[in-house]
Design a protein around this motif. Structure first.
Motif, mmCIF file in Angstrom:
data_model
loop_
_atom_site.group_PDB
_atom_site.id
_atom_site.type_symbol
_atom_site.label_atom_id
_atom_site.label_comp_id
_atom_site.label_asym_id
_atom_site.label_seq_id
_atom_site.Cartn_x
_atom_site.Cartn_y
_atom_site.Cartn_z
ATOM 1 N N GLY A 1 -6.100 47.041 -15.403
ATOM 2 C CA GLY A 1 -5.641 46.623 -16.711
ATOM 3 C C GLY A 1 -6.650 45.840 -17.532
ATOM 4 O O GLY A 1 -6.877 46.155 -18.710
ATOM 5 N N PRO A 2 -7.296 44.793 -16.963
ATOM 6 C CA PRO A 2 -8.286 44.048 -17.743
ATOM 7 C C PRO A 2 -9.417 44.920 -18.277
ATOM 8 O O PRO A 2 -9.890 44.705 -19.395
ATOM 9 C CB PRO A 2 -8.795 43.009 -16.742
ATOM 10 C CG PRO A 2 -7.671 42.819 -15.784
ATOM 11 C CD PRO A 2 -7.045 44.178 -15.648
ATOM 12 N N LYS B 1 3.874 52.115 -11.761
ATOM 13 C CA LYS B 1 4.855 51.032 -11.694
ATOM 14 C C LYS B 1 4.243 49.652 -11.496
ATOM 15 O O LYS B 1 4.879 48.638 -11.809
ATOM 16 C CB LYS B 1 5.864 51.299 -10.581
ATOM 17 C CG LYS B 1 5.258 51.323 -9.186
ATOM 18 C CD LYS B 1 6.309 51.613 -8.132
ATOM 19 C CE LYS B 1 5.711 51.642 -6.734
ATOM 20 N NZ LYS B 1 6.751 51.940 -5.705
ATOM 21 N N SER B 2 3.028 49.579 -10.992
ATOM 22 C CA SER B 2 2.397 48.280 -10.765
ATOM 23 C C SER B 2 1.434 47.889 -11.879
ATOM 24 O O SER B 2 0.789 46.846 -11.793
ATOM 25 C CB SER B 2 1.645 48.288 -9.424
ATOM 26 O OG SER B 2 2.533 48.510 -8.357
ATOM 27 N N ALA B 3 1.330 48.710 -12.906
ATOM 28 C CA ALA B 3 0.394 48.432 -13.984
ATOM 29 C C ALA B 3 0.871 47.266 -14.837
ATOM 30 O O ALA B 3 2.063 46.942 -14.881
ATOM 31 C CB ALA B 3 0.215 49.673 -14.852
ATOM 32 N N THR B 4 -0.065 46.643 -15.540
ATOM 33 C CA THR B 4 0.261 45.506 -16.396
ATOM 34 C C THR B 4 1.291 45.875 -17.451
ATOM 35 O O THR B 4 2.261 45.150 -17.675
ATOM 36 C CB THR B 4 -1.017 44.989 -17.091
ATOM 37 O OG1 THR B 4 -1.962 44.595 -16.095
ATOM 38 C CG2 THR B 4 -0.705 43.805 -17.989
ATOM 39 N N GLY C 1 -4.315 45.613 -26.427
ATOM 40 C CA GLY C 1 -2.985 45.938 -25.930
ATOM 41 C C GLY C 1 -2.741 47.422 -25.872
ATOM 42 O O GLY C 1 -2.195 47.947 -24.893
ATOM 43 N N ALA C 2 -3.161 48.142 -26.916
ATOM 44 C CA ALA C 2 -2.939 49.591 -26.960
ATOM 45 C C ALA C 2 -3.703 50.318 -25.862
ATOM 46 O O ALA C 2 -3.270 51.381 -25.396
ATOM 47 C CB ALA C 2 -3.352 50.124 -28.332
ATOM 48 N N ALA C 3 -4.825 49.753 -25.427
ATOM 49 C CA ALA C 3 -5.626 50.409 -24.390
ATOM 50 C C ALA C 3 -4.927 50.443 -23.041
ATOM 51 O O ALA C 3 -5.369 51.151 -22.124
ATOM 52 C CB ALA C 3 -6.977 49.707 -24.254
ATOM 53 N N GLU D 1 -1.320 39.600 -21.904
ATOM 54 C CA GLU D 1 -1.094 39.876 -20.487
ATOM 55 C C GLU D 1 -2.294 40.550 -19.845
ATOM 56 O O GLU D 1 -2.674 40.235 -18.725
ATOM 57 C CB GLU D 1 0.145 40.764 -20.338
ATOM 58 C CG GLU D 1 0.489 41.146 -18.906
ATOM 59 C CD GLU D 1 0.990 39.982 -18.095
ATOM 60 O OE1 GLU D 1 0.983 40.078 -16.861
ATOM 61 O OE2 GLU D 1 1.380 38.962 -18.692
ATOM 62 N N GLY D 2 -2.894 41.502 -20.553
ATOM 63 C CA GLY D 2 -3.967 42.292 -19.953
ATOM 64 C C GLY D 2 -5.352 41.717 -20.102
ATOM 65 O O GLY D 2 -6.232 42.034 -19.317
ATOM 66 N N LEU D 3 -5.544 40.851 -21.105
ATOM 67 C CA LEU D 3 -6.903 40.394 -21.383
ATOM 68 C C LEU D 3 -7.038 38.878 -21.305
ATOM 69 O O LEU D 3 -7.791 38.356 -20.479
ATOM 70 C CB LEU D 3 -7.323 40.871 -22.776
ATOM 71 C CG LEU D 3 -8.742 40.535 -23.234
ATOM 72 C CD1 LEU D 3 -9.767 41.129 -22.297
ATOM 73 C CD2 LEU D 3 -8.969 41.027 -24.654
ATOM 74 N N LEU D 4 -6.283 38.162 -22.124
ATOM 75 C CA LEU D 4 -6.488 36.720 -22.204
ATOM 76 C C LEU D 4 -6.058 36.001 -20.936
ATOM 77 O O LEU D 4 -6.743 35.095 -20.464
ATOM 78 C CB LEU D 4 -5.726 36.167 -23.418
ATOM 79 C CG LEU D 4 -6.155 36.737 -24.770
ATOM 80 C CD1 LEU D 4 -5.403 36.053 -25.899
ATOM 81 C CD2 LEU D 4 -7.656 36.590 -24.972
ATOM 82 N N TRP D 5 -4.907 36.358 -20.353
ATOM 83 C CA TRP D 5 -4.449 35.693 -19.136
ATOM 84 C C TRP D 5 -5.370 36.000 -17.968
ATOM 85 O O TRP D 5 -5.689 35.142 -17.158
ATOM 86 C CB TRP D 5 -3.029 36.112 -18.816
ATOM 87 C CG TRP D 5 -2.516 35.589 -17.515
ATOM 88 C CD1 TRP D 5 -2.070 36.306 -16.447
ATOM 89 C CD2 TRP D 5 -2.382 34.209 -17.117
ATOM 90 N NE1 TRP D 5 -1.682 35.480 -15.426
ATOM 91 C CE2 TRP D 5 -1.866 34.192 -15.814
ATOM 92 C CE3 TRP D 5 -2.671 33.014 -17.764
ATOM 93 C CZ2 TRP D 5 -1.620 33.002 -15.136
ATOM 94 C CZ3 TRP D 5 -2.427 31.838 -17.078
ATOM 95 C CH2 TRP D 5 -1.899 31.841 -15.782
ATOM 96 N N ARG D 6 -5.848 37.249 -17.890
ATOM 97 C CA ARG D 6 -6.790 37.591 -16.829
ATOM 98 C C ARG D 6 -8.092 36.809 -17.007
ATOM 99 O O ARG D 6 -8.689 36.338 -16.031
ATOM 100 C CB ARG D 6 -7.079 39.104 -16.849
ATOM 101 C CG ARG D 6 -5.898 39.980 -16.517
ATOM 102 C CD ARG D 6 -5.360 39.680 -15.130
ATOM 103 N NE ARG D 6 -4.385 40.661 -14.703
ATOM 104 C CZ ARG D 6 -3.100 40.642 -15.000
ATOM 105 N NH1 ARG D 6 -2.619 39.662 -15.756
ATOM 106 N NH2 ARG D 6 -2.270 41.565 -14.569
ATOM 107 N N ALA D 7 -8.539 36.683 -18.251
ATOM 108 C CA ALA D 7 -9.757 35.911 -18.499
ATOM 109 C C ALA D 7 -9.563 34.448 -18.119
ATOM 110 O O ALA D 7 -10.462 33.812 -17.567
ATOM 111 C CB ALA D 7 -10.151 36.024 -19.970
#
Length: 203
Positions: free
Chosen positions: A3-4, A52-55, A42-44, A136-142
């Protein structure tokens, strides 16, 4: 690709468009550049809606989980219907339909149709969804990556800032060693430490 990485590629694509626009003498205002990068981040994540386990499948709870199940079944059915003699058999639909140009066109057309028919409320809803996915996919992972770096630099987490899992890992009772927890820990060791066999103590 996780996801990231999806989110980073989407944000990078928009920033590339911004750079091209600036080079052509029509630079984007910085709010457009920032918001556009977040929306694309987000769109990416859309291609992973079949896992089912994806972000993106976990971002909105039961709603996104249900949509994920439908998308996975659709992808699997399309793959089986179009599979050629040399294509392998698959039990799931991950990385099939949703990773094609057709899916990208359908997602874009659907978003455009929603914006045209729904007006400003549809646009705001799409903006909200994409920004949540970007966070969820970028900022939190960062943030998690940066906090790991800070834990490594400081040697211990800062109380009140780090997630519970890190705080618990760093504040285990003296003498606890998770790989040998049952043999070396006293009665004051948390049950989570007694069950652990791979976690390491961060001091």
């Amino acid at each position: 690709m996780m996801g990231p990485a999806h989110s980073l590629s989407g944000a990078a694509a928009w920033l590339g468009v911004g750079a091209a626009a600036a080079a052509a003498g029509r630079p984007m205002p910085w709010p457009v550049l920032v918001v556009g990068a977040l929306i694309c981040a987000g769109a990416a994540l859309a291609p992973d809606l079949d896992h089912k386990s994806a972000t993106i499948s976990r971002a909105f709870g039961p709603i996104s989980k249900g949509l994920c199940g439908i998308t996975e079944k659709l992808s699997c059915a399309v793959y089986k219907a179009t599979r050629g003699p040399g294509d392998p058999r698959r039990s799931g639909g991950h990385r099939t339909l949703t990773h094609t140009w057709l899916w990208a066109v359908l997602i874009g057309a659907g978003a455009s149709a929603a914006a045209v028919t729904g007006g400003r409320w549809a646009v705001l809803a799409l903006l909200f969804v994409h920004l949540v996915l970007a966070v969820e996919g970028l900022l939190w992972r960062a943030a998690r990556m940066s906090s790991d770096v800070l834990v490594w630099l400081l040697g211990r987490p800062v109380p009140g800032f780090w997630p519970v899992s890190w705080t618990r890992r760093a504040t285990a009772p003296t003498g606890c060693s998770p790989p040998r927890a049952r043999s070396t820990c006293g009665s004051d060791c948390p049950s989570s430490w007694e069950r652990s066999s791979t976690t390491s103590v961060t001091r």
